[in-house]
Design a protein around this motif. Structure first.
Motif, PDB file in Angstrom:
ATOM      1  N   HIS A  34       2.519   7.106   8.580  1.00 42.66           N
ATOM      2  CA  HIS A  34       3.355   8.278   8.845  1.00 42.66           C
ATOM      3  C   HIS A  34       4.752   8.116   8.233  1.00 42.66           C
ATOM      4  CE1 HIS A  34       4.185  12.005  10.933  1.00 42.66           C
ATOM      5  NE2 HIS A  34       5.326  11.493  11.325  1.00 42.66           N
ATOM      6  N   ASP A  35       5.353   6.939   8.383  1.00 41.03           N
ATOM      7  CA  ASP A  35       6.691   6.695   7.825  1.00 41.03           C
ATOM      8  C   ASP A  35       6.696   6.796   6.300  1.00 41.03           C
ATOM      9  OD1 ASP A  35       7.606   6.279  10.377  1.00 41.03           O
ATOM     10  OD2 ASP A  35       7.549   4.093  10.240  1.00 41.03           O
ATOM     11  N   SER A  39       8.872   9.412   4.115  1.00 37.75           N
ATOM     12  CA  SER A  39       9.760   8.895   3.071  1.00 37.75           C
ATOM     13  C   SER A  39       9.509   9.612   1.743  1.00 37.75           C
ATOM     14  CB  SER A  39       9.545   7.389   2.914  1.00 37.75           C
ATOM     15  OG  SER A  39      10.194   6.907   1.776  1.00 37.75           O
ATOM     16  N   MET A  40       8.232   9.821   1.392  1.00 35.69           N
ATOM     17  CA  MET A  40       7.914  10.509   0.132  1.00 35.69           C
ATOM     18  C   MET A  40       8.379  11.958   0.161  1.00 35.69           C
ATOM     19  SD  MET A  40       4.272   9.061  -1.234  1.00 35.69           S
ATOM     20  CE  MET A  40       3.373   9.351   0.273  1.00 35.69           C
ATOM     21  N   VAL A  41       8.227  12.621   1.292  1.00 37.69           N
ATOM     22  CA  VAL A  41       8.676  14.012   1.417  1.00 37.69           C
ATOM     23  C   VAL A  41      10.194  14.083   1.296  1.00 37.69           C
ATOM     24  CG1 VAL A  41       8.881  15.958   3.021  1.00 37.69           C
ATOM     25  CG2 VAL A  41       6.684  14.777   2.749  1.00 37.69           C
ATOM     26  N   ARG A  42      10.886  13.184   1.972  1.00 39.80           N
ATOM     27  CA  ARG A  42      12.345  13.187   1.996  1.00 39.80           C
ATOM     28  C   ARG A  42      12.937  12.797   0.638  1.00 39.80           C
ATOM     29  NH1 ARG A  42      12.646   9.997   5.887  1.00 39.80           N
ATOM     30  NH2 ARG A  42      12.883   8.075   4.713  1.00 39.80           N
ATOM     31  N   GLU A  43      12.384  11.753   0.007  1.00 38.67           N
ATOM     32  CA  GLU A  43      12.951  11.221  -1.229  1.00 38.67           C
ATOM     33  C   GLU A  43      12.320  11.790  -2.499  1.00 38.67           C
ATOM     34  OE1 GLU A  43      12.417   7.047  -0.683  1.00 38.67           O
ATOM     35  OE2 GLU A  43      13.720   6.992   1.067  1.00 38.67           O
ATOM     36  N   GLU A  48       7.743   2.924  -2.462  1.00 35.52           N
ATOM     37  CA  GLU A  48       7.032   1.717  -2.031  1.00 35.52           C
ATOM     38  C   GLU A  48       6.001   1.255  -3.060  1.00 35.52           C
ATOM     39  OE1 GLU A  48       4.515   0.069   1.801  1.00 35.52           O
ATOM     40  OE2 GLU A  48       5.638   1.929   1.960  1.00 35.52           O
ATOM     41  N   PHE A  49       5.254   2.182  -3.662  1.00 35.17           N
ATOM     42  CA  PHE A  49       4.162   1.812  -4.557  1.00 35.17           C
ATOM     43  C   PHE A  49       4.315   2.289  -6.002  1.00 35.17           C
ATOM     44  CE2 PHE A  49       2.199   1.939  -0.317  1.00 35.17           C
ATOM     45  CZ  PHE A  49       1.752   0.632  -0.253  1.00 35.17           C
ATOM     46  N   PHE A  50       5.167   3.292  -6.242  1.00 31.11           N
ATOM     47  CA  PHE A  50       5.292   3.868  -7.580  1.00 31.11           C
ATOM     48  C   PHE A  50       6.755   4.239  -7.831  1.00 31.11           C
ATOM     49  CE2 PHE A  50       3.626   6.912 -10.904  1.00 31.11           C
ATOM     50  CZ  PHE A  50       2.869   5.982 -11.594  1.00 31.11           C
ATOM     51  N   PRO A  51       7.660   3.250  -7.759  1.00 32.11           N
ATOM     52  CA  PRO A  51       9.088   3.542  -7.873  1.00 32.11           C
ATOM     53  C   PRO A  51       9.478   3.994  -9.277  1.00 32.11           C
ATOM     54  CG  PRO A  51       8.725   1.171  -7.852  1.00 32.11           C
ATOM     55  CD  PRO A  51       7.390   1.825  -7.597  1.00 32.11           C
ATOM     56  N   GLY A  52      10.491   4.841  -9.328  1.00 33.83           N
ATOM     57  CA  GLY A  52      11.030   5.282 -10.607  1.00 33.83           C
ATOM     58  C   GLY A  52      10.400   6.542 -11.170  1.00 33.83           C
ATOM     59  N   PHE A  53       9.404   7.079 -10.501  1.00 35.98           N
ATOM     60  CA  PHE A  53       8.724   8.288 -10.973  1.00 35.98           C
ATOM     61  C   PHE A  53       8.801   9.344  -9.878  1.00 35.98           C
ATOM     62  CE2 PHE A  53       6.899   4.818 -13.330  1.00 35.98           C
ATOM     63  CZ  PHE A  53       6.880   5.314 -14.619  1.00 35.98           C
ATOM     64  N   PRO A  54       9.575  10.393 -10.066  1.00 36.10           N
ATOM     65  CA  PRO A  54       9.682  11.431  -9.040  1.00 36.10           C
ATOM     66  C   PRO A  54       8.365  12.184  -8.868  1.00 36.10           C
ATOM     67  CG  PRO A  54      10.897  12.057 -11.016  1.00 36.10           C
ATOM     68  CD  PRO A  54      10.395  10.667 -11.240  1.00 36.10           C
ATOM     69  N   LEU A  55       8.109  12.610  -7.641  1.00 38.06           N
ATOM     70  CA  LEU A  55       6.918  13.409  -7.361  1.00 38.06           C
ATOM     71  C   LEU A  55       7.094  14.804  -7.955  1.00 38.06           C
ATOM     72  CD1 LEU A  55       6.222  12.532  -3.617  1.00 38.06           C
ATOM     73  CD2 LEU A  55       5.278  11.453  -5.656  1.00 38.06           C
ATOM     74  N   ALA A  56       6.030  15.351  -8.495  1.00 36.33           N
ATOM     75  CA  ALA A  56       6.065  16.706  -9.050  1.00 36.33           C
ATOM     76  C   ALA A  56       6.339  17.709  -7.928  1.00 36.33           C
ATOM     77  CB  ALA A  56       4.739  17.029  -9.726  1.00 36.33           C
ATOM     78  N   ALA A  60       2.500  17.461  -2.509  1.00 33.33           N
ATOM     79  CA  ALA A  60       2.901  17.355  -1.114  1.00 33.33           C
ATOM     80  C   ALA A  60       2.341  16.055  -0.561  1.00 33.33           C
ATOM     81  CB  ALA A  60       2.365  18.544  -0.314  1.00 33.33           C
ATOM     82  N   ALA A  61       3.093  15.370   0.261  1.00 33.44           N
ATOM     83  CA  ALA A  61       2.620  14.157   0.924  1.00 33.44           C
ATOM     84  C   ALA A  61       2.337  14.505   2.371  1.00 33.44           C
ATOM     85  CB  ALA A  61       3.673  13.057   0.837  1.00 33.44           C
ATOM     86  N   SER A  62       1.298  13.886   2.931  1.00 31.98           N
ATOM     87  CA  SER A  62       0.896  14.275   4.267  1.00 31.98           C
ATOM     88  C   SER A  62       0.286  13.117   5.041  1.00 31.98           C
ATOM     89  CB  SER A  62      -0.135  15.406   4.158  1.00 31.98           C
ATOM     90  OG  SER A  62      -0.663  15.699   5.418  1.00 31.98           O
ATOM     91  N   PRO A  63       0.665  12.969   6.330  1.00 32.21           N
ATOM     92  CA  PRO A  63       0.011  12.001   7.195  1.00 32.21           C
ATOM     93  C   PRO A  63      -1.042  12.669   8.086  1.00 32.21           C
ATOM     94  CG  PRO A  63       2.045  12.665   8.203  1.00 32.21           C
ATOM     95  CD  PRO A  63       1.913  13.440   6.903  1.00 32.21           C
TER      96      PRO A  63
END
Length: 90
Positions: A34-35, A39-43, A48-56, A60-63
């Motif tokens: 969940h955290d 974190s992915m939604v906020r940032e 944690e696993f794929f730093p340096g590449f912004p999400l398109a 959407a990230a979801s728990p």
């Protein structure tokens, strides 16, 4: 196009979701942590696993529950290489 679920928000899942977004899909990236999802939604990045590449923007990230996320969709589990966790799971 409809939303596509990517189960697993590690490096491979994040990269796959990014490629789907480039194709015009609306991928939903699922993580059991969940955290991590918050974190992915906020940032807007999987630091944690794929730093340096912004999400398109389309991603959407979801728990949320896997069952709800995948209802009515086909799910394929693909493993790049065997790991101890994979071998012990079957």
């Amino acid at each position: 196009m409809g939303a596509t679920a990517v189960i697993g928000a590690g490096a491979w899942g994040t990269a796959l979701a990014g490629l789907l977004a480039l194709r015009g899909e609306r991928p939903r990236l699922w993580t059991w942590q969940h955290d991590h999802a918050e974190s992915m939604v906020r940032e807007r990045e999987n630091r944690e696993f794929f730093p340096g590449f912004p999400l398109a923007d389309e991603m959407a990230a979801s728990p949320e529950s896997q069952l709800e996320l995948c209802r009515g969709k086909i799910l394929a589990s693909l493993f790049f290489e065997p790991s101890t966790r994979t071998r012990l799971s079957f």
